[in-house]
Design a protein around this motif. Structure first.
Motif, PDB file in Angstrom:
ATOM      1  N   PHE A  67       0.857  -1.186   0.000  1.00 49.48           N
ATOM      2  CA  PHE A  67       0.000   0.000   0.000  1.00 49.48           C
ATOM      3  C   PHE A  67       0.886   1.227   0.000  1.00 49.48           C
ATOM      4  O   PHE A  67       1.825   1.344   0.805  1.00 49.48           O
ATOM      5  N   VAL A 102      -6.206   3.695   5.535  1.00 47.26           N
ATOM      6  CA  VAL A 102      -5.530   2.571   6.195  1.00 47.26           C
ATOM      7  C   VAL A 102      -6.541   1.734   6.975  1.00 47.26           C
ATOM      8  O   VAL A 102      -6.505   0.496   6.953  1.00 47.26           O
ATOM      9  N   MET A 109      -4.740  -6.594   4.295  1.00 46.52           N
ATOM     10  CA  MET A 109      -3.281  -6.591   4.201  1.00 46.52           C
ATOM     11  C   MET A 109      -2.744  -7.932   4.680  1.00 46.52           C
ATOM     12  O   MET A 109      -3.127  -8.432   5.734  1.00 46.52           O
ATOM     13  N   SER A 113       3.342  -7.932   4.218  1.00 46.35           N
ATOM     14  CA  SER A 113       3.048  -6.797   3.337  1.00 46.35           C
ATOM     15  C   SER A 113       3.770  -5.537   3.792  1.00 46.35           C
ATOM     16  O   SER A 113       4.288  -5.447   4.908  1.00 46.35           O
ATOM     17  N   SER A 114       3.767  -4.535   2.909  1.00 44.08           N
ATOM     18  CA  SER A 114       4.526  -3.312   3.146  1.00 44.08           C
ATOM     19  C   SER A 114       3.652  -2.093   2.870  1.00 44.08           C
ATOM     20  O   SER A 114       2.924  -2.054   1.880  1.00 44.08           O
ATOM     21  N   MET A 115       3.724  -1.107   3.766  1.00 39.19           N
ATOM     22  CA  MET A 115       3.040   0.170   3.581  1.00 39.19           C
ATOM     23  C   MET A 115       4.070   1.283   3.479  1.00 39.19           C
ATOM     24  O   MET A 115       5.060   1.294   4.226  1.00 39.19           O
ATOM     25  N   VAL A 157       5.827  -0.864   7.950  1.00 36.44           N
ATOM     26  CA  VAL A 157       5.370   0.500   7.660  1.00 36.44           C
ATOM     27  C   VAL A 157       6.584   1.422   7.662  1.00 36.44           C
ATOM     28  O   VAL A 157       7.289   1.531   8.669  1.00 36.44           O
TER      29      VAL A 157
END
Length: 230
Positions: A67, A102, A109, A113-115, A157
């Motif tokens: 994201f 978010v 998510m 995973s990566s934000m 994040v």
């Protein structure tokens, strides 16, 4: 099978350059107010205004692996000329719309995973005329670190904090050669940032190559936040 990445914003500027890079290796979903600028980008477009709309989840995949939230503003004025409406608008666009989005996507998510969020060098380096943007972007940095702590190890994040980048948003600051030269000389690397400088950092942070990084604010800023050469 390609991983699914959702970008908020992507029709112009840094977000558009990120989309052009990521579409090669990822299944890309771009949510923005317009599809203009996305004609040659291999992505599913979702009509979306981050300050007004809720995401149409029927247009999203069941699983998200990345994201990226790109919307932002640059309001550079003396504090005495800043109305409360400007501060509220910047908080709404830069911070509250991020938090709201978010919240909407967090249930899909996936593990690992990566934000990626965006701040500004003006948060770490006090700069005149940046009170509103630095205030709202500073909120993003604090939010990102707390979110990273709360969701580790499932979700990473990180934040990218650029200095001045040559984009339509900064065109007023770079409107002639004298201004461009002056802005370039402020940076130890003696140039203004390019969109690819930021997009390459985003590509790294969204990928598994950065799998041991979370809760970080990465300065992609020509060195201006940490070193002085004259």
């Amino acid at each position: 099978m390609k991983k699914n990445i959702l970008m908020i914003g992507g029709s112009c500027g840094i977000g558009n350059t990120i989309a052009k890079i990521l579409m090669i290796d990822y299944q890309l979903y771009v949510a923005s107010r317009t599809q203009k600028g996305l004609e040659n980008i291999d992505a599913q477009h979702i009509l979306f205004d981050a300050t007004k709309d809720s995401l149409d989840k029927s247009l999203l995949p069941e699983d998200l692996h990345g994201f990226i939230f790109c919307p932002g503003s640059i309001n550079l004025k003396p504090f005495k000329m800043m109305s409360m409406d400007i501060f509220k608008d910047d908080m709404e666009l830069n911070f509250f719309s991020l938090v709201n989005t978010v919240k909407e996507i967090m249930p899909i998510m996936q593990e690992g995973s990566s934000m990626i969020f965006f701040s500004t060098v003006a948060v770490s380096v006090g700069m005149p005329f940046h009170t509103s943007v630095a205030g709202s972007k500073g909120a993003i940095e604090g939010f990102a670190k707390s979110l990273a702590a709360e969701y580790a190890p499932k979700i990473r994040v990180n934040v990218i904090a650029p200095s001045l980048v040559d984009t339509p948003l900064s065109s007023r600051l770079l409107s002639n050669e004298k201004k461009r030269e002056m802005m370039a000389l402020r940076h130890p690397l003696k140039r203004i940032g390019e969109k690819t400088d930021i997009a390459n950092a985003a590509e790294f942070l969204i990928s598994d190559k950065s799998s041991w990084m979370t809760g970080q604010v990465i300065g992609v800023d020509g060195g201006i936040s940490t070193i002085k050469t004259n």
